[in-house]
Enzyme design. Sequence first.
Site, short mmCIF file in Angstrom:
data_model
loop_
_atom_site.label_atom_id
_atom_site.label_comp_id
_atom_site.label_asym_id
_atom_site.label_seq_id
_atom_site.Cartn_x
_atom_site.Cartn_y
_atom_site.Cartn_z
N VAL A 1 0.85 -1.20 0.00
CA VAL A 1 0.00 0.00 0.00
C VAL A 1 0.88 1.25 0.00
O VAL A 1 0.70 2.16 -0.82
CB VAL A 1 -0.94 0.02 1.24
CG1 VAL A 1 -1.58 1.39 1.42
CG2 VAL A 1 -2.03 -1.05 1.12
N ARG B 1 4.08 1.76 -0.78
CA ARG B 1 4.92 2.03 -1.96
C ARG B 1 4.09 2.30 -3.21
O ARG B 1 4.46 3.15 -4.03
CB ARG B 1 5.91 0.88 -2.15
CG ARG B 1 6.91 0.88 -0.98
CD ARG B 1 8.19 0.21 -1.28
NE ARG B 1 9.16 0.48 -0.22
CZ ARG B 1 10.21 -0.26 0.03
NH1 ARG B 1 10.47 -1.32 -0.71
NH2 ARG B 1 11.05 0.06 0.99
N ASP C 1 -8.19 -16.51 9.60
CA ASP C 1 -9.38 -17.37 9.60
C ASP C 1 -9.94 -17.70 8.20
O ASP C 1 -10.68 -18.66 8.04
CB ASP C 1 -10.50 -16.73 10.43
CG ASP C 1 -10.09 -16.54 11.87
OD1 ASP C 1 -9.19 -17.26 12.33
OD2 ASP C 1 -10.66 -15.66 12.55
N LEU D 1 -2.88 -47.82 17.09
CA LEU D 1 -2.89 -47.20 18.41
C LEU D 1 -2.68 -45.69 18.36
O LEU D 1 -2.96 -45.00 19.32
CB LEU D 1 -1.81 -47.83 19.30
CG LEU D 1 -1.88 -49.37 19.40
CD1 LEU D 1 -0.73 -49.89 20.23
CD2 LEU D 1 -3.19 -49.82 20.00
N GLU E 1 -11.35 -24.60 16.97
CA GLU E 1 -11.70 -23.98 18.26
C GLU E 1 -13.18 -23.60 18.34
O GLU E 1 -13.76 -23.59 19.41
CB GLU E 1 -10.83 -22.74 18.52
CG GLU E 1 -11.05 -21.62 17.52
CD GLU E 1 -10.34 -20.32 17.90
OE1 GLU E 1 -9.82 -20.21 19.00
OE2 GLU E 1 -10.32 -19.41 17.04
N HIS F 1 -1.80 -19.22 19.73
CA HIS F 1 -1.31 -18.05 19.00
C HIS F 1 -0.05 -18.29 18.18
O HIS F 1 0.34 -17.41 17.40
CB HIS F 1 -1.11 -16.88 19.96
CG HIS F 1 -2.41 -16.33 20.45
ND1 HIS F 1 -3.14 -16.94 21.45
CD2 HIS F 1 -3.14 -15.26 20.04
CE1 HIS F 1 -4.26 -16.24 21.65
NE2 HIS F 1 -4.27 -15.23 20.80
O1 F6P Z 1 -9.36 -13.84 14.11
C1 F6P Z 1 -8.11 -14.39 14.29
C2 F6P Z 1 -8.05 -15.21 15.55
O2 F6P Z 1 -6.74 -15.71 15.68
C3 F6P Z 1 -9.07 -16.33 15.66
O3 F6P Z 1 -8.69 -17.47 14.95
C4 F6P Z 1 -9.13 -16.53 17.14
O4 F6P Z 1 -10.39 -17.05 17.52
C5 F6P Z 1 -8.96 -15.15 17.68
O5 F6P Z 1 -8.31 -14.40 16.68
C6 F6P Z 1 -8.16 -15.04 18.94
O6 F6P Z 1 -8.16 -13.71 19.34
P1 F6P Z 1 -7.26 -13.08 20.49
O7 F6P Z 1 -5.84 -13.05 20.01
O8 F6P Z 1 -7.84 -11.74 20.69
O9 F6P Z 1 -7.42 -14.00 21.66
#
Ligand code: F6P
Length: 321
Positions: free
Chosen positions: A25, A27, A130, A217, A225, A252
């Site tokens: 954006v 550049r 996501d 096994l 999530e 994360h």
């Molecule tokens: O929207 C991205 C995301 O990583 C989702 O996959 C996850 O549910 C959420 O953010 C986690 O958010 P935070 O970092 O605020 O806990």
Amino acid sequence: MQVKQIGLLTAGGDGPGMNAAIRSVVRCALAQGFKVKGVLRGYDGLIKGEVVNLDHRSVANIINRGGTILKTARSKEIRTPAGLKKAVATIRQHELDALIAIGGDGTYRAANELFTRFHIPIVGLPGTIDNDLVGTDQTVSSNTAINTAIESIDKIRDTAHSMERIFVIEVMGNKSGFIAMQVALASGAEDVIIPEQKFNYAKLYQDMVEGNKKGKLSWMVIAAEGAAKAQDVAKRITQATGLETRYVVLGHVQRGGTPVASDRILATRLGAEAVQLIRKGKFGKAVGVLQNKIHIIDLAKARRRENLNYKENYKLLKILT
Ligand code: F6P
């Protein structure tokens, strides 16, 4: 109104590839004679007036870096009328003639409010791991997150296989099962639990018990999530089958790291396109790609993609495993 200066922000969850989008954006805008200002910490920074100059060198050496040099935040205040008004005040005070907002569903929602209620010339660029936005096949960061998850899961496979254990692995994705399904297919997991389809737990337990009798096994089950907590699933498996089960929440780690090539390229293309839209005076839009071609959609329509059908993918996964 002629746009002279563009403001740029990243909002919501960060993701690898956002920096590549920022670079593009900045550049592309400079190349077309615009000035560029960066807004720090997403909409919170816009509300507080945290605005910095961006030049060619501000975005040097960032194409390969995860996260966002502009920082980001999940702003609660921007959802309020008072927050929106403060944001508009900053836009006027710093003479931001147009804005580019990089983020996901929440970022787009606020952008659309600024556009429809206050006529702020704004363009959205999809940046979220996501991959859950209408109007684009791919969001910047998603491919890197998938690759990162797979790297970890390959390591879990080594120990699962060696110690002949069952593992339940939870991946991110908010309410979407996209990451989970991709990861399950690419890691050779035995099963996947996603929000988009009902999961047959009884069948899983039965398969595990029968497999166990035949000497299978080690198992890997991916849980999105938004569908189930890995810890609960592992507990239920042990209760139902008597088989020892471990769980891992990748968390994360999926949001960080060096962006893969496809995310860098997508970010670069979309950054250039966002600037084009501003040059042409087309606002209230979001940029994306459909079948690898640039696709423009109204911000109002570029909301969270829901209820995708993963039946074919799931069928394939079960055939393979
Ligand atoms: O929207 C991205 C995301 O990583 C989702 O996959 C996850 O549910 C959420 O953010 C986690 O958010 P935070 O970092 O605020 O806990």
